[in-house]
Scaffold this motif. Structure first.
Motif, PDB file in Angstrom:
ATOM      1  N   THR A  34     -43.133 -50.311 -61.712  1.00  0.00           N
ATOM      2  CA  THR A  34     -43.116 -50.140 -63.162  1.00  0.00           C
ATOM      3  C   THR A  34     -44.533 -50.077 -63.712  1.00  0.00           C
ATOM      4  O   THR A  34     -44.851 -49.229 -64.553  1.00  0.00           O
ATOM      5  CB  THR A  34     -42.351 -51.300 -63.827  1.00  0.00           C
ATOM      6  OG1 THR A  34     -41.010 -51.323 -63.342  1.00  0.00           O
ATOM      7  CG2 THR A  34     -42.335 -51.141 -65.335  1.00  0.00           C
ATOM      8  N   VAL A  38     -39.777 -55.419 -70.619  1.00  0.00           N
ATOM      9  CA  VAL A  38     -40.631 -54.288 -70.263  1.00  0.00           C
ATOM     10  C   VAL A  38     -41.655 -54.037 -71.359  1.00  0.00           C
ATOM     11  O   VAL A  38     -42.804 -53.682 -71.086  1.00  0.00           O
ATOM     12  CB  VAL A  38     -39.783 -53.021 -70.017  1.00  0.00           C
ATOM     13  CG1 VAL A  38     -40.681 -51.809 -69.782  1.00  0.00           C
ATOM     14  CG2 VAL A  38     -38.855 -53.219 -68.823  1.00  0.00           C
ATOM     15  N   GLY A  96     -42.244 -55.929 -59.906  1.00  0.00           N
ATOM     16  CA  GLY A  96     -42.334 -54.841 -60.863  1.00  0.00           C
ATOM     17  C   GLY A  96     -43.557 -53.966 -60.689  1.00  0.00           C
ATOM     18  O   GLY A  96     -44.017 -53.322 -61.644  1.00  0.00           O
TER      19      GLY A  96
END
Length: 221
Positions: free
Chosen positions: A46, A207, A43
């Motif tokens: 992100t 998230v 990730g």
């Protein structure tokens, strides 16, 4: 040549000299020049996006590599000489799928490709560090500890992720388990990266959980 391939990949690069950057957080010097690392599917993109939204300068090394393969004629010619015309598409950009078949089945060819690309990528992010001045910057480097590059930064951040979640996310990208495990094995295990990093972010959850960790790290409410 390399800088022209990187310039479009730097966050806010076209107005870099005029950016004042956010106020210093209560983390002091820790939060000025950061390196972000982690295994495949952890990730990292992100996290970079979260820092970018917070006003930080960011660079994604994987994106720089894609830029070199797609637009840098010198790199493309090196690839053609090494592996033939089949590794280039009709528009001249590198055929990443074909290159992947070559390097992930041959350690020597992978090392040759890294020797070609890594100095150019390093030139890009070192240029950003030099131009950023006092502005906070975070740069994603997958092989940060493997290549002993952490010394260029104030601190390092590692994204921690379980193997089960990692394999699931890679499968969602179309990477089968055998290929994923082979690629993962070419990097340090996450446990080693975690031990060497100054800070660790967990990305096994949502998230929103990841966002909360980033906000805490940079001192935002």
């Amino acid at each position: 040549m390399v800088l022209s391939a990187c310039s479009s990949l730097w966050s806010h690069e076209d107005t870099l000299a005029m950016i004042a950057g956010p106020e210093k957080s209560n983390h002091g010097s820790f939060a000025r020049k950061l390196a972000l690392t982690g295994s495949m599917g952890a990730g990292k993109s992100t996290v970079l996006d979260l820092f970018d939204r917070a006003g930080w300068l960011t660079m994604d090394s994987d994106r720089v590599v894609r830029g070199l393969l797609e637009r840098d004629r010198e790199t493309q010619e090196e690839l053609r000489v090494r592996w033939g015309n089949d590794v280039l598409l009709n528009n001249g950009s590198a055929n990443r799928a074909e290159i992947g078949k070559i390097v992930f089945g041959d350690e020597a060819e992978l090392k040759w490709l890294e020797a070609l690309l890594h100095p150019k990528v390093r030139h890009c992010w070192m240029g950003l560090l030099e131009k950023s001045g006092d502005d906070p910057v975070i740069i994603e480097i997958p092989l940060l500890f493997e290549k002993n590059l952490q010394t260029y930064f104030d601190a390092s951040i590692c994204l921690s992720i379980s193997l089960q979640v990692q394999l699931r996310r890679l499968a969602q990208r179309g990477v089968d388990e055998e290929s994923a495990r082979k690629r993962i094995s070419r990097q340090f295990p996450t446990e080693i990266k975690v031990k060497r990093a100054d800070r660790v972010l967990s990305n096994d959850g949502s998230v929103e959980f990841l966002k909360a960790q980033v906000r805490e790290l940079i001192g935002q409410p």
